[in-house]
Design a protein around this motif. Sequence first.
Motif, PDB file in Angstrom:
ATOM      1  N   ARG A 143     -11.116   2.813  -6.849  1.00 17.50           N
ATOM      2  CA  ARG A 143     -11.199   4.275  -6.960  1.00 17.50           C
ATOM      3  C   ARG A 143     -12.335   4.765  -7.875  1.00 17.50           C
ATOM      4  O   ARG A 143     -12.253   4.662  -9.091  1.00 17.50           O
TER       5      ARG A 143
ATOM      6  N   CYS B   3     -20.439  12.073  -3.389  1.00 18.80           N
ATOM      7  CA  CYS B   3     -19.403  11.802  -2.402  1.00 18.80           C
ATOM      8  C   CYS B   3     -19.987  12.024  -1.005  1.00 18.80           C
ATOM      9  O   CYS B   3     -21.167  12.236  -0.847  1.00 18.80           O
TER      10      CYS B   3
ATOM     11  N   GLN C 238      -3.812  10.492   2.203  1.00 17.31           N
ATOM     12  CA  GLN C 238      -4.651  11.666   1.863  1.00 17.31           C
ATOM     13  C   GLN C 238      -4.272  12.930   2.619  1.00 17.31           C
ATOM     14  O   GLN C 238      -4.753  14.012   2.270  1.00 17.31           O
TER      15      GLN C 238
ATOM     16  N   THR D 252     -12.186   5.360   5.757  1.00 18.36           N
ATOM     17  CA  THR D 252     -11.915   6.212   4.606  1.00 18.36           C
ATOM     18  C   THR D 252     -12.133   5.478   3.292  1.00 18.36           C
ATOM     19  O   THR D 252     -11.473   4.478   3.018  1.00 18.36           O
TER      20      THR D 252
ATOM     21  N   SER E 179     -14.347   9.089  -1.116  1.00 14.97           N
ATOM     22  CA  SER E 179     -14.141  10.542  -0.981  1.00 14.97           C
ATOM     23  C   SER E 179     -14.984  11.114   0.155  1.00 14.97           C
ATOM     24  O   SER E 179     -15.543  12.203   0.050  1.00 14.97           O
TER      25      SER E 179
ATOM     26  N   SER F 147     -13.912  11.370   3.521  1.00 20.72           N
ATOM     27  CA  SER F 147     -13.227  11.750   4.749  1.00 20.72           C
ATOM     28  C   SER F 147     -13.430  13.207   5.125  1.00 20.72           C
ATOM     29  O   SER F 147     -13.758  13.513   6.264  1.00 20.72           O
TER      30      SER F 147
ATOM     31  N   GLN G  85      -4.221  14.988  -5.177  1.00 18.65           N
ATOM     32  CA  GLN G  85      -5.264  13.981  -5.372  1.00 18.65           C
ATOM     33  C   GLN G  85      -5.737  13.968  -6.824  1.00 18.65           C
ATOM     34  O   GLN G  85      -5.954  12.904  -7.405  1.00 18.65           O
TER      35      GLN G  85
ATOM     36  N   GLY H 120      -5.334  10.859  -9.385  1.00 22.41           N
ATOM     37  CA  GLY H 120      -6.594  10.316  -9.866  1.00 22.41           C
ATOM     38  C   GLY H 120      -6.677  10.313 -11.377  1.00 22.41           C
ATOM     39  O   GLY H 120      -7.125   9.340 -11.998  1.00 22.41           O
TER      40      GLY H 120
ATOM     41  N   GLY I 139     -11.140  12.845  -3.700  1.00 24.92           N
ATOM     42  CA  GLY I 139     -10.262  11.686  -3.847  1.00 24.92           C
ATOM     43  C   GLY I 139     -10.443  10.900  -5.123  1.00 24.92           C
ATOM     44  O   GLY I 139      -9.507  10.242  -5.579  1.00 24.92           O
ATOM     45  N   GLU I 140     -11.639  10.910  -5.672  1.00 24.65           N
ATOM     46  CA  GLU I 140     -11.898  10.068  -6.836  1.00 24.65           C
ATOM     47  C   GLU I 140     -12.134  10.857  -8.114  1.00 24.65           C
ATOM     48  O   GLU I 140     -12.272  10.278  -9.194  1.00 24.65           O
TER      49      GLU I 140
ATOM     50  N   GLN J 237       2.452  10.952  -1.269  1.00 21.69           N
ATOM     51  CA  GLN J 237       1.159  10.886  -0.590  1.00 21.69           C
ATOM     52  C   GLN J 237       1.199   9.739   0.430  1.00 21.69           C
ATOM     53  O   GLN J 237       1.430   9.967   1.605  1.00 21.69           O
TER      54      GLN J 237
ATOM     55  N   CYS K 225       0.157   7.165  -6.405  1.00 25.45           N
ATOM     56  CA  CYS K 225      -0.614   8.248  -5.795  1.00 25.45           C
ATOM     57  C   CYS K 225      -0.504   9.585  -6.519  1.00 25.45           C
ATOM     58  O   CYS K 225      -1.473  10.317  -6.610  1.00 25.45           O
TER      59      CYS K 225
END
Lengths: 795, 156
Positions: free
Chosen positions: A373, A471, A513, A550, A553, A555, A683, A687, A747-748, B99, B137
């Motif tokens: 990640r 990203c 996600q 995926t 980040s 997607s 997310q 994260g 996402g990250e 998630q 998640c």
Amino acid sequence: MTITEDAPGHVGSRRLRKEDPALLTGEAKFIDDLALPGAIWVGVVRSSEAHANIVGIDGSAALEIDGVNEVLSGEDLAPLWGEGALPCAWPVTPDMKNPAHLPVARGTAKYVGDAVAVVLADSRYAAADGAAAVVVDYEPLPAVVEIEDAVADGAPLVHADLESNECYTWGLWGDNAPAIEAAFAEAAHVVSERYLQQRLIPAPMEPRGCAAVPSPAGGELTLYSATQIPHILKVMTAVVLGIPENKLRVVAPSVGGGFGCKLNVYAEEILCSALAMQRGAPVRWTEGRAEAAVSTIQGRGQVQHIELAADADGKVTAVRVKLLADMGAYLQLVTPGVPLLGGFLYHGCYDIPNYMFECTSVFTNRTPTDAYRGAGRPEATYAVERAMDSLAVSVGVSPEEIRARNFIGADAFPYESAAGLVFDSGDYQTVLDKAVALADIDGRRAEQAQRRASGSSKRIGVGFSSYVEMCGLAPSRVLASLDYGAGGWEAATVRISPTCKVQVVTGSTPHGQGHETCWSMIVADQLGVDPDDVEVLHSDTAVSPTGLDTYGSRSLAVGGTAVYMATEKVIDKARAIAAHQLEASEDDLEFSGGVFRVRGTPEAEVPLAGIAFAAFTAHDLPDGMEPNLEAHVTYDPPNFTFPNGTHIAVVEVDTDTGDVDLIDYVAVDDCGVQINPLVVEGQVHGGILQGAAQALYEDAVYNSDGQLVSANLGDYLVPSAAEAPRFRLDSHATPSPTNPMGVKGVGEAGTIAAAPAVINAVVDALRDLGVTDVDMPASPQTVWRAIADAQGGAS
Amino acid sequence: MTAVTLTVNGTERSLDVEPRTLLVHALRDDLGLTGTNVGCDSSSCGACTVLVDGQSAKSCTMFAVQADGADITTIEGVADADGTLHPMQQAFHEHHALQCGYCTPGMVMAAISLVEEYPGLDEGGVRHGLEGNLCRCTGYQNIVDAVLAAAGSGGD
């Protein structure tokens, strides 16, 4: 049409996820849930030694166990893959060393966990019993465990046929060296720091697993795997094993988290596929948790040297970075590229004119590293954000002031960085100001001062982290310039059925996600349909044959954009049919709420449902038009996207015990336009906790023999709800001009921002005691020792 | 092999298991109830949590023979027959408390047991009460809020 103008729509709303019911009721099928009667179960015998010659493998005891049928060594299995080896798709330099990485080792084991033999059995229990009963005779060899030891004079060689343990050296400085030297020579302030990025175990809650199911009559193979990358896995499996791609299907069922560690092509996937083809029977393997700690890639593993040069006001004039990065014993899919993904971002979100980055990557006798990640960007952000705090102290200003003096200005976008990237959009100062307001910085600092004055052992610390990341991986031509072995595009198909239901096929591969929900919201707004009338298909190469999956980040910014563009193409076709039916010019039509209307003639209208049916019957279409409403788009992004934000951590540190309590956490992120804030916040929450866990808890601890001593979840401290703080979030959107929806990716973000925020807070709490740095994870013992050392080595 | 009789989600089930068969594998492999997941080997993660005679238990750390005669509830058994979600499942849905969903069945079962056993829990109580269930998640915030909401004791 842009998505933001289409309000009131679904985009931007906190729509609940359509993925949830199957997951909440146990209906969803993960890899180990697949019923495969008659399957051969694989147990993997893993090296107990960090480096050893394999002298002998004795399977006789294993074969006595009821249900154990075969014990196979690397030598026995070699014909299955011949010259084929596990792939590394990112040869970052022409002279990079990439030792052949066999699915099952022959001759020498290179790390604890290296597969050295396999057991084939009738059941999962027999496979485990059998693997435990195989006796391997090892002749131990000297092991290289720590990164810096790998490059020391006289270091043992991880790979005896190489001259050294160096894998490659990659740099980014152009013709900048004299300017950098001058900047440091003229600097009023120089910061020079060394930071350690400990190895981390990704630990998604679902371990890995795979099952290869052959159809012997036709020669086909279906590989089911708990993977983030069915499309890439398909190509790679075909290449490694020589299976024609048209005979191969890869399916990712429900996948229980990945965080990068399921972005790979693993030994067990190749092994099960090859055995299934050979035996004509299903072959399956499910990873155990302690097994996962050594057999799945680990993250991070760097020694970082960062120097900043600044003028008297604290304006940074140059940044110079040298890394040592730990590849582990072999290169997995993108192992060598991970440091490069950070290599462009060691100037952080600051306008720094002179930039130099150099990374030397080395082999060690440990589990391979790879993307986890953030992949390179958390490491970069950590180094620059820790160093900026040191600079603030040197200049005598607050952390927020040193950042304000150096931020890339809101009016500077598109901003070309000294590392050669073009940042899309941002307003870093506004983001920081929002975070400062939300965190009640003045109140916290007053409390900090009061506690210090009273001599309290419970110190308060406030830590900042401002980050920017790249990203939307990635423009294919940029990837080519970095010697990456594939493109960075994404594919989508959108179809409208005769009854006006919508089918979206995406090349993205969600594993938590929420793509089904979010892609539905995008398409529903564009078409004027209900999101529940949109189905999203993915993760099966027979259904979604084209995709790049995926990670990074990417997607939404790439895959979501492809969906958006395919939908626009469908609308264009529908418009032509509508114009034909209404006997109007396409230019005179407007489309909203799922209805085409002739401007100025409101009664002349046709709903999308009518056009969908007309396209299906094809009785009366414009001359030359193909039937049906369907469009396919492959979108190659013109640039990365650059999410950014400021996070503020507040900690309470017990100076008697070294215990750190994360008491508040504020995050303000700019991930561009948000499709579903509920999903975005989820997310960010997750994260942040993963980043904070690197700062405070998690560490893949190896002893000097190369044994991983934190291999299960009792020793490797994935945080629970009891450790997690309550996160307080805000956002600030500067839409990305890179794509039509203005999205960036999220996402990250939390993981990238959190570790430096937390460690900056710990150091802030203890600075008056003389503490200037605390290694990660800032465990009670580490913190206590840092205090003791600063107080005169009283330990 | 040993004969074991379990009442699973209200239905009596008889099966023959090896004495060392873990309850989770009896449920998953013998009874086909794959909603209960396995996340670790060490009783640390709680993905395998089920109710045994109404109390949460980690089914990876219990032999099926130990559950002989017991009443077992798994994630497949908590929603109504017509598909209406259990209030805890519904709260998880409404608070985006999942998630990837892998920890979710165990988390939901642990939460059902927790609020039943300790009515009136505050946030800290929920956080400590779910300490044995790991999620990678969500960062837990939405899980905590869902549990508080389902317990009727607040939450956003």
